[in-house]
Design a protein around this motif. Sequence first.
Motif, PDB file in Angstrom:
ATOM      1  N   UNK A   1      33.663  -7.237 -44.834  1.00  0.00           N
ATOM      2  CA  UNK A   1      34.578  -7.595 -45.910  1.00  0.00           C
ATOM      3  C   UNK A   1      35.853  -8.227 -45.363  1.00  0.00           C
ATOM      4  N   UNK A   2      36.351  -7.708 -44.246  1.00  0.00           N
ATOM      5  CA  UNK A   2      37.579  -8.251 -43.666  1.00  0.00           C
ATOM      6  C   UNK A   2      37.439  -9.735 -43.349  1.00  0.00           C
ATOM      7  N   UNK A   3      36.299 -10.130 -42.840  1.00  0.00           N
ATOM      8  CA  UNK A   3      36.083 -11.528 -42.481  1.00  0.00           C
ATOM      9  C   UNK A   3      35.790 -12.411 -43.685  1.00  0.00           C
ATOM     10  N   UNK A   4      35.208 -11.837 -44.727  1.00  0.00           N
ATOM     11  CA  UNK A   4      34.743 -12.652 -45.845  1.00  0.00           C
ATOM     12  C   UNK A   4      35.663 -12.633 -47.064  1.00  0.00           C
ATOM     13  N   UNK A   5      36.010 -11.475 -47.543  1.00  0.00           N
ATOM     14  CA  UNK A   5      36.730 -11.366 -48.810  1.00  0.00           C
ATOM     15  C   UNK A   5      38.237 -11.500 -48.635  1.00  0.00           C
ATOM     16  N   UNK A   6      38.785 -10.983 -47.519  1.00  0.00           N
ATOM     17  CA  UNK A   6      40.236 -11.055 -47.306  1.00  0.00           C
ATOM     18  C   UNK A   6      40.604 -11.809 -46.029  1.00  0.00           C
ATOM     19  N   UNK A   7      39.627 -12.324 -45.319  1.00  0.00           N
ATOM     20  CA  UNK A   7      39.918 -13.163 -44.160  1.00  0.00           C
ATOM     21  C   UNK A   7      40.400 -14.532 -44.619  1.00  0.00           C
ATOM     22  N   UNK A   8      41.360 -15.089 -43.919  1.00  0.00           N
ATOM     23  CA  UNK A   8      41.885 -16.406 -44.283  1.00  0.00           C
ATOM     24  C   UNK A   8      40.763 -17.440 -44.287  1.00  0.00           C
ATOM     25  N   UNK A   9      40.690 -18.218 -45.351  1.00  0.00           N
ATOM     26  CA  UNK A   9      39.624 -19.214 -45.476  1.00  0.00           C
ATOM     27  C   UNK A   9      39.699 -20.212 -44.328  1.00  0.00           C
ATOM     28  N   UNK A  10      38.590 -20.322 -43.604  1.00  0.00           N
ATOM     29  CA  UNK A  10      38.529 -21.237 -42.465  1.00  0.00           C
ATOM     30  C   UNK A  10      37.078 -21.678 -42.320  1.00  0.00           C
ATOM     31  N   UNK A  11      36.801 -22.870 -42.813  1.00  0.00           N
ATOM     32  CA  UNK A  11      35.418 -23.350 -42.828  1.00  0.00           C
ATOM     33  C   UNK A  11      34.848 -23.449 -41.413  1.00  0.00           C
ATOM     34  N   UNK A  12      35.641 -23.932 -40.475  1.00  0.00           N
ATOM     35  CA  UNK A  12      35.164 -24.092 -39.111  1.00  0.00           C
ATOM     36  C   UNK A  12      34.842 -22.735 -38.478  1.00  0.00           C
ATOM     37  N   UNK A  13      35.648 -21.750 -38.759  1.00  0.00           N
ATOM     38  CA  UNK A  13      35.457 -20.418 -38.189  1.00  0.00           C
ATOM     39  C   UNK A  13      34.404 -19.624 -38.948  1.00  0.00           C
ATOM     40  N   UNK A  14      34.131 -20.023 -40.194  1.00  0.00           N
ATOM     41  CA  UNK A  14      33.162 -19.313 -41.006  1.00  0.00           C
ATOM     42  C   UNK A  14      33.728 -18.094 -41.710  1.00  0.00           C
TER      43      UNK A  14
ATOM     44  N   UNK B   1      33.740 -16.291 -49.384  1.00  0.00           N
ATOM     45  CA  UNK B   1      33.835 -15.640 -50.699  1.00  0.00           C
ATOM     46  C   UNK B   1      35.265 -15.266 -51.100  1.00  0.00           C
ATOM     47  N   UNK B   2      36.247 -15.633 -50.287  1.00  0.00           N
ATOM     48  CA  UNK B   2      37.652 -15.344 -50.597  1.00  0.00           C
ATOM     49  C   UNK B   2      38.146 -16.410 -51.576  1.00  0.00           C
ATOM     50  N   UNK B   3      37.622 -16.354 -52.801  1.00  0.00           N
ATOM     51  CA  UNK B   3      37.948 -17.363 -53.806  1.00  0.00           C
ATOM     52  C   UNK B   3      39.441 -17.415 -54.095  1.00  0.00           C
ATOM     53  N   UNK B   4      40.137 -16.293 -53.929  1.00  0.00           N
ATOM     54  CA  UNK B   4      41.554 -16.223 -54.285  1.00  0.00           C
ATOM     55  C   UNK B   4      42.474 -16.715 -53.181  1.00  0.00           C
ATOM     56  N   UNK B   5      41.902 -16.959 -51.992  1.00  0.00           N
ATOM     57  CA  UNK B   5      42.626 -17.514 -50.845  1.00  0.00           C
ATOM     58  C   UNK B   5      43.762 -16.610 -50.353  1.00  0.00           C
ATOM     59  N   UNK B   6      43.511 -15.308 -50.376  1.00  0.00           N
ATOM     60  CA  UNK B   6      44.432 -14.382 -49.719  1.00  0.00           C
ATOM     61  C   UNK B   6      44.474 -14.716 -48.237  1.00  0.00           C
ATOM     62  N   UNK B   7      45.654 -14.623 -47.629  1.00  0.00           N
ATOM     63  CA  UNK B   7      45.796 -14.921 -46.207  1.00  0.00           C
ATOM     64  C   UNK B   7      46.860 -14.020 -45.597  1.00  0.00           C
ATOM     65  N   UNK B   8      46.476 -13.347 -44.529  1.00  0.00           N
ATOM     66  CA  UNK B   8      47.391 -12.472 -43.803  1.00  0.00           C
ATOM     67  C   UNK B   8      47.108 -12.660 -42.306  1.00  0.00           C
ATOM     68  N   UNK B   9      47.881 -13.492 -41.614  1.00  0.00           N
ATOM     69  CA  UNK B   9      47.612 -13.761 -40.194  1.00  0.00           C
ATOM     70  C   UNK B   9      47.561 -12.504 -39.339  1.00  0.00           C
ATOM     71  N   UNK B  10      48.395 -11.532 -39.649  1.00  0.00           N
ATOM     72  CA  UNK B  10      48.375 -10.295 -38.868  1.00  0.00           C
ATOM     73  C   UNK B  10      47.046  -9.564 -39.049  1.00  0.00           C
ATOM     74  N   UNK B  11      46.536  -9.553 -40.274  1.00  0.00           N
ATOM     75  CA  UNK B  11      45.244  -8.920 -40.537  1.00  0.00           C
ATOM     76  C   UNK B  11      44.120  -9.687 -39.845  1.00  0.00           C
ATOM     77  N   UNK B  12      44.184 -11.012 -39.880  1.00  0.00           N
ATOM     78  CA  UNK B  12      43.176 -11.822 -39.196  1.00  0.00           C
ATOM     79  C   UNK B  12      43.138 -11.502 -37.707  1.00  0.00           C
ATOM     80  N   UNK B  13      44.318 -11.387 -37.098  1.00  0.00           N
ATOM     81  CA  UNK B  13      44.391 -11.104 -35.662  1.00  0.00           C
ATOM     82  C   UNK B  13      43.813  -9.724 -35.350  1.00  0.00           C
ATOM     83  N   UNK B  14      44.111  -8.758 -36.213  1.00  0.00           N
ATOM     84  CA  UNK B  14      43.586  -7.406 -36.012  1.00  0.00           C
ATOM     85  C   UNK B  14      42.062  -7.400 -36.136  1.00  0.00           C
ATOM     86  N   UNK B  15      41.550  -8.120 -37.129  1.00  0.00           N
ATOM     87  CA  UNK B  15      40.106  -8.200 -37.326  1.00  0.00           C
ATOM     88  C   UNK B  15      39.437  -8.899 -36.148  1.00  0.00           C
ATOM     89  N   UNK B  16      40.054  -9.992 -35.700  1.00  0.00           N
ATOM     90  CA  UNK B  16      39.518 -10.742 -34.564  1.00  0.00           C
ATOM     91  C   UNK B  16      39.433  -9.861 -33.322  1.00  0.00           C
TER      92      UNK B  16
END
Length: 532
Positions: free
Chosen positions: A437-450, A454-469
């Motif tokens: 879910x972290x990568x898909x529903x609340x991960x920042x939309x990034x077509x190249x990264x995949x 499904x994050x239709x609402x385009x929520x983006x939190x760079x700190x969360x992305x880094x933690x997930x990564x």
Amino acid sequence: MLHALPALHARRAGLACLGLFALLPTAVLAQTLTIGLANSVNSFDPHFSNTTSNFALTGHVFDTLIGRDAQARLVPALAESWVVVAPTVWEFHLRDGVTWHDGQPFTADDVAFTVARVPNVQGSPGGFAGAVRAITRVEVVNARTVRFHSAQPNPLLPNDLASVQIISRHAGTDANPPDYNRGSAAIGTGPNRFAGYRPGEGASFTRNDAWWGPAQPWARVNFRFIANDGARTAALLAGDVDLIDQVPGADLPRLRREIRVTIAERTGVRLIYLQPDFSREGGDVPSVTDNNGQRLARNPFQDLRIRRALSIAIDRRALAERIMHGAAIPTGQWLPEGSYSYNPEVGLPPYDPAEARRLLAEAGYPQGFRVTLTTPNDRYPGDLATSQAVAQFWTRVGVRTEIESLPWSTYVTRGPRQEFGFRLGGWGSSTGEASYLLRNVVGTYNREKGWGGPNFSRYSNPRLDAQTEQAVTTLDDAEREALLRQAVKLETDDIGMVPLFLLRNAWALRRGLRYEARSDEQTLAIAASPAP
């Protein structure tokens, strides 16, 4: 998860099943199974749409390298074993003797072809690119061995590949979704052969007697798409279908008393959630206005106080008990308690309408505002009724809420275009861990990264992305779990979505059958068998 420890167990289970079905009389083996599905499927292309209903239906024809059992645990499928041979290299050993439905042999080259094709499906509204995007190279060692290379350690690759159905190079070259819909490209290795697919109506299959797995009792399997809850229950009671999924919670007490019916249940991994529009900074959010119908000066949902107010304005226990009739579990996160990476520090958000009003006033909306909540009306159990109840909760604290109710086919087309101010959605964490879910529903939309398809609402939190990564590149299971739990807490504190409840999955079937209920809510003919 670094080694295929369950392989031997799964092979023994398969042999046991083979023995069981070998004892079945010929008359039983010739039976037809008819299933009523709540959700229609928008394509028979196995890579077109990342939804449980699509994946389950196409899974009758197409196998994955790694399967999942009813409790979402990884088990061998087309791959008999898999192992890390270097920090950035996984090696998979493929099952011997597997053939496609047209008789041609399955090889590692088909796996390489599939991985290359997955991110490039024509017209896909949100497919499985995220599952393969970390793979930088597929190395075909020989016909039965394939290696997946990545730029960074990728401990979750087996989980991800369990979501990717394998297609053949010879049938799939230059094939697009219409070719799969009409069956010309629908040649798999699975337990069933494609017999027909009718958009909006259903699909049919015949048994693949050459399947590598245990013999199946159903010579023919018919699926009917029956979106209406009452019609689905009526079809079962009338004997028009043998099995239905997504049993309406309101019908469960009556069906439990029905001597002709058996119920199969399991707590699922499907979260029903709400998510506001994050794609706009200004006040041009669709269907969000002041109380006089005028455009707001800014997007109110960018303010954490507003998101928190709307979250605590909802009585989740009432939704689970009254709207879902007990067929749901209220939650503040997206995994069932006890799951890997479930965070026990994240509790159920309180129901506190007075605090919600205070937060709205503090954020500059003492009189509230107006919003339209968009919901599918034929996708999830209780989706429309849940949205209507949420609208009442929000209206009581001053956020006057109207409902836009759409069929799934329209909802899933408009969603990726950010046309919804606030929406109800659902997500099944079939991997059994938080990063899906972290990568898909609340991960920042990034077509190249995949990420974020499904994050239709385009929520983006760079700190969360880094933690997930960081979590998804950590090989040690315990360390990765700790990192994922931190990410769960980070997301829930920021309210990138508003979790409501987890579904309790239920199937109803005619007496004389049994069904192995699944946590991933997939409805599969292979899970149904004559009762002993």
